[in-house]
Write a protein that holds these residues in place. Sequence first.
Motif, PDB file in Angstrom:
ATOM      1  N   LEU A 113      11.290  16.539  -0.598  1.00  0.00           N
ATOM      2  CA  LEU A 113      11.787  15.982   0.676  1.00  0.00           C
ATOM      3  C   LEU A 113      12.135  14.493   0.570  1.00  0.00           C
ATOM      4  O   LEU A 113      12.067  13.750   1.555  1.00  0.00           O
ATOM      5  CB  LEU A 113      10.772  16.230   1.788  1.00  0.00           C
ATOM      6  CG  LEU A 113      10.574  17.709   2.163  1.00  0.00           C
ATOM      7  CD1 LEU A 113       9.459  17.873   3.188  1.00  0.00           C
ATOM      8  CD2 LEU A 113      11.883  18.310   2.709  1.00  0.00           C
ATOM      9  N   GLY A 114      12.466  14.029  -0.632  1.00  0.00           N
ATOM     10  CA  GLY A 114      13.086  12.704  -0.755  1.00  0.00           C
ATOM     11  C   GLY A 114      12.210  11.567  -1.248  1.00  0.00           C
ATOM     12  O   GLY A 114      12.702  10.478  -1.533  1.00  0.00           O
ATOM     13  N   LEU A 115      10.899  11.789  -1.330  1.00  0.00           N
ATOM     14  CA  LEU A 115      10.034  10.702  -1.808  1.00  0.00           C
ATOM     15  C   LEU A 115      10.120  10.599  -3.336  1.00  0.00           C
ATOM     16  O   LEU A 115      10.266  11.615  -4.016  1.00  0.00           O
ATOM     17  CB  LEU A 115       8.573  10.953  -1.409  1.00  0.00           C
ATOM     18  CG  LEU A 115       8.053  10.633   0.002  1.00  0.00           C
ATOM     19  CD1 LEU A 115       7.888   9.135   0.184  1.00  0.00           C
ATOM     20  CD2 LEU A 115       8.877  11.241   1.100  1.00  0.00           C
ATOM     21  N   GLU A 116       9.997   9.397  -3.884  1.00  0.00           N
ATOM     22  CA  GLU A 116       9.966   9.216  -5.341  1.00  0.00           C
ATOM     23  C   GLU A 116       8.949   8.164  -5.766  1.00  0.00           C
ATOM     24  O   GLU A 116       8.003   8.454  -6.466  1.00  0.00           O
ATOM     25  CB  GLU A 116      11.358   8.786  -5.847  1.00  0.00           C
ATOM     26  CG  GLU A 116      12.268   9.935  -6.181  1.00  0.00           C
ATOM     27  CD  GLU A 116      13.617   9.443  -6.687  1.00  0.00           C
ATOM     28  OE1 GLU A 116      14.638   9.904  -6.162  1.00  0.00           O
ATOM     29  OE2 GLU A 116      13.626   8.577  -7.606  1.00  0.00           O
ATOM     30  N   THR A 117       9.193   6.913  -5.315  1.00  0.00           N
ATOM     31  CA  THR A 117       8.261   5.833  -5.676  1.00  0.00           C
ATOM     32  C   THR A 117       7.649   5.224  -4.420  1.00  0.00           C
ATOM     33  O   THR A 117       8.163   5.406  -3.315  1.00  0.00           O
ATOM     34  CB  THR A 117       8.978   4.727  -6.487  1.00  0.00           C
ATOM     35  OG1 THR A 117      10.111   4.277  -5.748  1.00  0.00           O
ATOM     36  CG2 THR A 117       9.423   5.237  -7.842  1.00  0.00           C
ATOM     37  N   PHE A 118       6.543   4.503  -4.637  1.00  0.00           N
ATOM     38  CA  PHE A 118       5.914   3.777  -3.521  1.00  0.00           C
ATOM     39  C   PHE A 118       5.594   2.367  -4.015  1.00  0.00           C
ATOM     40  O   PHE A 118       5.656   2.087  -5.218  1.00  0.00           O
ATOM     41  CB  PHE A 118       4.655   4.513  -3.031  1.00  0.00           C
ATOM     42  CG  PHE A 118       3.473   4.365  -3.953  1.00  0.00           C
ATOM     43  CD1 PHE A 118       3.422   5.055  -5.162  1.00  0.00           C
ATOM     44  CD2 PHE A 118       2.405   3.535  -3.636  1.00  0.00           C
ATOM     45  CE1 PHE A 118       2.338   4.914  -6.028  1.00  0.00           C
ATOM     46  CE2 PHE A 118       1.317   3.396  -4.484  1.00  0.00           C
ATOM     47  CZ  PHE A 118       1.282   4.091  -5.690  1.00  0.00           C
ATOM     48  N   SER A 119       5.256   1.484  -3.080  1.00  0.00           N
ATOM     49  CA  SER A 119       4.974   0.094  -3.436  1.00  0.00           C
ATOM     50  C   SER A 119       3.473  -0.139  -3.546  1.00  0.00           C
ATOM     51  O   SER A 119       2.716   0.123  -2.606  1.00  0.00           O
ATOM     52  CB  SER A 119       5.565  -0.844  -2.371  1.00  0.00           C
ATOM     53  OG  SER A 119       4.897  -2.090  -2.389  1.00  0.00           O
ATOM     54  N   LEU A 120       3.069  -0.669  -4.701  1.00  0.00           N
ATOM     55  CA  LEU A 120       1.657  -0.977  -4.946  1.00  0.00           C
ATOM     56  C   LEU A 120       1.569  -2.468  -5.234  1.00  0.00           C
ATOM     57  O   LEU A 120       2.216  -2.963  -6.167  1.00  0.00           O
ATOM     58  CB  LEU A 120       1.179  -0.170  -6.161  1.00  0.00           C
ATOM     59  CG  LEU A 120      -0.282  -0.344  -6.576  1.00  0.00           C
ATOM     60  CD1 LEU A 120      -1.214   0.263  -5.541  1.00  0.00           C
ATOM     61  CD2 LEU A 120      -0.508   0.321  -7.936  1.00  0.00           C
ATOM     62  N   SER A 121       0.819  -3.178  -4.422  1.00  0.00           N
ATOM     63  CA  SER A 121       0.761  -4.635  -4.591  1.00  0.00           C
ATOM     64  C   SER A 121      -0.609  -5.081  -5.070  1.00  0.00           C
ATOM     65  O   SER A 121      -1.631  -4.636  -4.553  1.00  0.00           O
ATOM     66  CB  SER A 121       1.089  -5.322  -3.266  1.00  0.00           C
ATOM     67  OG  SER A 121       0.929  -6.712  -3.405  1.00  0.00           O
ATOM     68  N   THR A 122      -0.608  -5.986  -6.051  1.00  0.00           N
ATOM     69  CA  THR A 122      -1.868  -6.607  -6.456  1.00  0.00           C
ATOM     70  C   THR A 122      -2.054  -7.905  -5.677  1.00  0.00           C
ATOM     71  O   THR A 122      -3.085  -8.538  -5.749  1.00  0.00           O
ATOM     72  CB  THR A 122      -1.850  -6.932  -7.966  1.00  0.00           C
ATOM     73  OG1 THR A 122      -0.646  -7.659  -8.244  1.00  0.00           O
ATOM     74  CG2 THR A 122      -1.876  -5.669  -8.799  1.00  0.00           C
ATOM     75  N   LYS A 123      -1.021  -8.276  -4.948  1.00  0.00           N
ATOM     76  CA  LYS A 123      -1.103  -9.497  -4.128  1.00  0.00           C
ATOM     77  C   LYS A 123      -1.719  -9.180  -2.774  1.00  0.00           C
ATOM     78  O   LYS A 123      -1.708  -8.045  -2.320  1.00  0.00           O
ATOM     79  CB  LYS A 123       0.293 -10.080  -3.913  1.00  0.00           C
ATOM     80  CG  LYS A 123       0.927 -10.624  -5.179  1.00  0.00           C
ATOM     81  CD  LYS A 123       2.286 -11.202  -4.828  1.00  0.00           C
ATOM     82  CE  LYS A 123       2.994 -11.705  -6.083  1.00  0.00           C
ATOM     83  NZ  LYS A 123       4.395 -12.009  -5.814  1.00  0.00           N
ATOM     84  N   LYS A 124      -2.195 -10.224  -2.115  1.00  0.00           N
ATOM     85  CA  LYS A 124      -2.720 -10.079  -0.754  1.00  0.00           C
ATOM     86  C   LYS A 124      -1.546  -9.981   0.227  1.00  0.00           C
ATOM     87  O   LYS A 124      -0.452 -10.483  -0.070  1.00  0.00           O
ATOM     88  CB  LYS A 124      -3.577 -11.295  -0.393  1.00  0.00           C
ATOM     89  CG  LYS A 124      -4.899 -11.332  -1.125  1.00  0.00           C
ATOM     90  CD  LYS A 124      -5.838 -12.370  -0.549  1.00  0.00           C
ATOM     91  CE  LYS A 124      -5.383 -13.778  -0.891  1.00  0.00           C
ATOM     92  NZ  LYS A 124      -6.398 -14.788  -0.567  1.00  0.00           N
ATOM     93  N   PRO A 125      -1.770  -9.371   1.390  1.00  0.00           N
ATOM     94  CA  PRO A 125      -0.684  -9.253   2.376  1.00  0.00           C
ATOM     95  C   PRO A 125      -0.014 -10.594   2.691  1.00  0.00           C
ATOM     96  O   PRO A 125       1.210 -10.664   2.782  1.00  0.00           O
ATOM     97  CB  PRO A 125      -1.405  -8.694   3.608  1.00  0.00           C
ATOM     98  CG  PRO A 125      -2.588  -7.963   3.071  1.00  0.00           C
ATOM     99  CD  PRO A 125      -3.010  -8.705   1.842  1.00  0.00           C
ATOM    100  N   VAL A 126      -0.808 -11.667   2.825  1.00  0.00           N
ATOM    101  CA  VAL A 126      -0.188 -12.958   3.180  1.00  0.00           C
ATOM    102  C   VAL A 126       0.689 -13.484   2.046  1.00  0.00           C
ATOM    103  O   VAL A 126       1.639 -14.237   2.284  1.00  0.00           O
ATOM    104  CB  VAL A 126      -1.223 -14.033   3.586  1.00  0.00           C
ATOM    105  CG1 VAL A 126      -1.824 -13.715   4.943  1.00  0.00           C
ATOM    106  CG2 VAL A 126      -2.292 -14.217   2.535  1.00  0.00           C
ATOM    107  N   GLU A 127       0.397 -13.086   0.809  1.00  0.00           N
ATOM    108  CA  GLU A 127       1.258 -13.517  -0.310  1.00  0.00           C
ATOM    109  C   GLU A 127       2.605 -12.796  -0.263  1.00  0.00           C
ATOM    110  O   GLU A 127       3.657 -13.406  -0.496  1.00  0.00           O
ATOM    111  CB  GLU A 127       0.555 -13.264  -1.645  1.00  0.00           C
ATOM    112  CG  GLU A 127      -0.649 -14.172  -1.873  1.00  0.00           C
ATOM    113  CD  GLU A 127      -1.434 -13.807  -3.126  1.00  0.00           C
ATOM    114  OE1 GLU A 127      -1.469 -14.619  -4.057  1.00  0.00           O
ATOM    115  OE2 GLU A 127      -2.016 -12.686  -3.162  1.00  0.00           O
ATOM    116  N   LEU A 128       2.558 -11.500   0.038  1.00  0.00           N
ATOM    117  CA  LEU A 128       3.823 -10.769   0.239  1.00  0.00           C
ATOM    118  C   LEU A 128       4.580 -11.383   1.417  1.00  0.00           C
ATOM    119  O   LEU A 128       5.805 -11.562   1.369  1.00  0.00           O
ATOM    120  CB  LEU A 128       3.551  -9.284   0.527  1.00  0.00           C
ATOM    121  CG  LEU A 128       2.978  -8.425  -0.599  1.00  0.00           C
ATOM    122  CD1 LEU A 128       2.742  -6.999  -0.101  1.00  0.00           C
ATOM    123  CD2 LEU A 128       3.914  -8.402  -1.810  1.00  0.00           C
ATOM    124  N   ALA A 129       3.826 -11.711   2.479  1.00  0.00           N
ATOM    125  CA  ALA A 129       4.446 -12.279   3.683  1.00  0.00           C
ATOM    126  C   ALA A 129       5.167 -13.579   3.353  1.00  0.00           C
ATOM    127  O   ALA A 129       6.259 -13.849   3.867  1.00  0.00           O
ATOM    128  CB  ALA A 129       3.396 -12.509   4.764  1.00  0.00           C
TER     129      ALA A 129
END
Lengths: 344, 344
Positions: B68-84
């Motif tokens: 149904l269309g899924l392939e990859t997902f996002s896995l972060s080693t950073k904290k949410p505020v770093e992504l922000a």
Amino acid sequence: MLFHWFYGGKGESRSALVMKNLIKERSSQAVSCAYLKGASYEVGSLRPISEIEELKKDTNTLDTLLTLGLETFSLSTKKPVELAKSSIEKTVDRAGVDRSQIDEVIYATSGYAMSGKPWCPVHYSKELNSLLLSLNLSHCTGMGVSFSQCVNIIAAIELAVGLVESGRKKNVLVFSADCLSPHESRLVDNGISVISDAAASCIVSSEQNNGYFIEAINKNIDWGLLEIDSASDFSTFFKRTAEGISGAVQQLNQSLGRVGSDYEQLLTNSVNLSILRIISRQTKVDVDRIYSKNISRFAHCDCSDILINLADYELEKEGEKSDPVLLLASGPYVWGAMSLVRMC
Amino acid sequence: MLFHWFYGGKGESRSALVMKNLIKERSSQAVSCAYLKGASYEVGSLRPISEIEELKKDTNTLDTLLTLGLETFSLSTKKPVELAKSSIEKTVDRAGVDRSQIDEVIYATSGYAMSGKPWCPVHYSKELNSLLLSLNLSHCTGMGVSFSQCVNIIAAIELAVGLVESGRKKNVLVFSADCLSPHESRLVDNGISVISDAAASCIVSSEQNNGYFIEAINKNIDWGLLEIDSASDFSTFFKRTAEGISGAVQQLNQSLGRVGSDYEQLLTNSVNLSILRIISRQTKVDVDRIYSKNISRFAHCDCSDILINLADYELEKEGEKSDPVLLLASGPYVWGAMSLVRMC
């Protein structure tokens, strides 16, 4: 305002027209005034502060707090949302607003660990759901506002005011509710006060009846204070806290053309009497005009203090006209000031 | 509006005058229009969903998701505020807004347990402080908005719109950031999608340049869904979820005089393709007009999905005029819809 719009077909043309009409309509709509009404609160059982375990072991701090006006604090066996329910029922009665006319709910809290459980969105959503359901308010979505600690209530009221002034909402219920878990400390650093369990609430409305006109709201921040250890560098902490308070109120007063002596009353956090004198100096509001009756009863009810004091002040004044009232919420690095005038 | 005001002395008279002038001034001020600009995002590293431990043990669900269309997902080693931080830097650049002109920050998140630590107000305040300091935005106080889960971003944008339309703020930075802790499940119930780590951001502004006019926002709630176990009563869950989606969009369309086919694009959550078809049916927007390119790349980035899709859609469309765009955020019991039109 210029629109270079592409009319490529029938659909686009209609859409463009809808948008143009909307912009025209919105730009010709006047900003509503916002009124605060029905301030109410609920606390737990009032216990002598000498029963707090930490103070049993630190009689120096206990003696200081007792000398500086503290006596009892609020200890609740109920959950924050249960305290909130009682408070909100009083608010709805006092404000005279029909529940079906409440179109948004904002919950101000720092207490995401409040049941001693780690934060879990679904758990808290269920608590909020039960609360709104039991209050016949389940048509409201509800939003949580946090991050400003003791100033959360000012942040929540400001967001509610935006929704009302812009015409998006008619009556926004704002409430705060915080209870400490048994393992959390009830002492505010530097003997400032003792933390109590409480909830408070009000309605921010576009209708003036029974309300206070919300003249102005201003927040002031000094993020750097978060990095200062008040125990080892008290003089810097003290100086910048004092500046934070005066900054919040001065900016508010400047926007209104007011001075401290214009305010009939200052409603602030229920902290010790020595701190009240500092607040008086920084805000230039005479210390006799600071509402201090609840310090000995309730101590510091997190961000609920100012609505608690407003509710009691209002009861004393009921039916009387008044000069403006200044509300000041102080957090560890953020301060919020609000000026209200009672409409008659 | 009638004022029965008590002129008891010099001070009261001045205060009454200040208030009367304020009410007059505010009532003659037009509501501002609000524009959304600079939608941007940041994700972690993209990994095949087959690497998710829960899916290694449940190959049926894995196969369904892949079909149904899924392939990859996002896995972060950073904290949410770093992504922000990365996301907000892109937003500021794309929006062309000077940082000193940003006067409020609203943080939408469900993730108060995001570092695997229990919620602690001071800890999160410090994270927000570091973020705003590193972005030259430490003049902003910052507020956290929660309780609406995947719809938090719509709630935060609506609050920002209120502040802007009422004239209280000029540019409100809104951002979302959520990362899962290692012990949290990445599976959305009923094989709907997989949860990714991400941040997204935008500015809600009173200035139209480079922006989308925010035509309307509408939230719809069905608190009762919280009490339904989707595993044992899937048909009720499904029916009421479908009604929740159509209700959110129908109410929005009614307020605008729009129908589903008026929208050039529907930007919604990155859920499996079968759910997209249901969303198409409920919103009456053709399935070809639902932005689905990010489903295979990012999966479901909590409340960031719709801004992520808007950012990528905007990149594709840059410079081109467009018909209205419909944004729909779906949560487990709450739905938020927003209509935008690109200004040129």
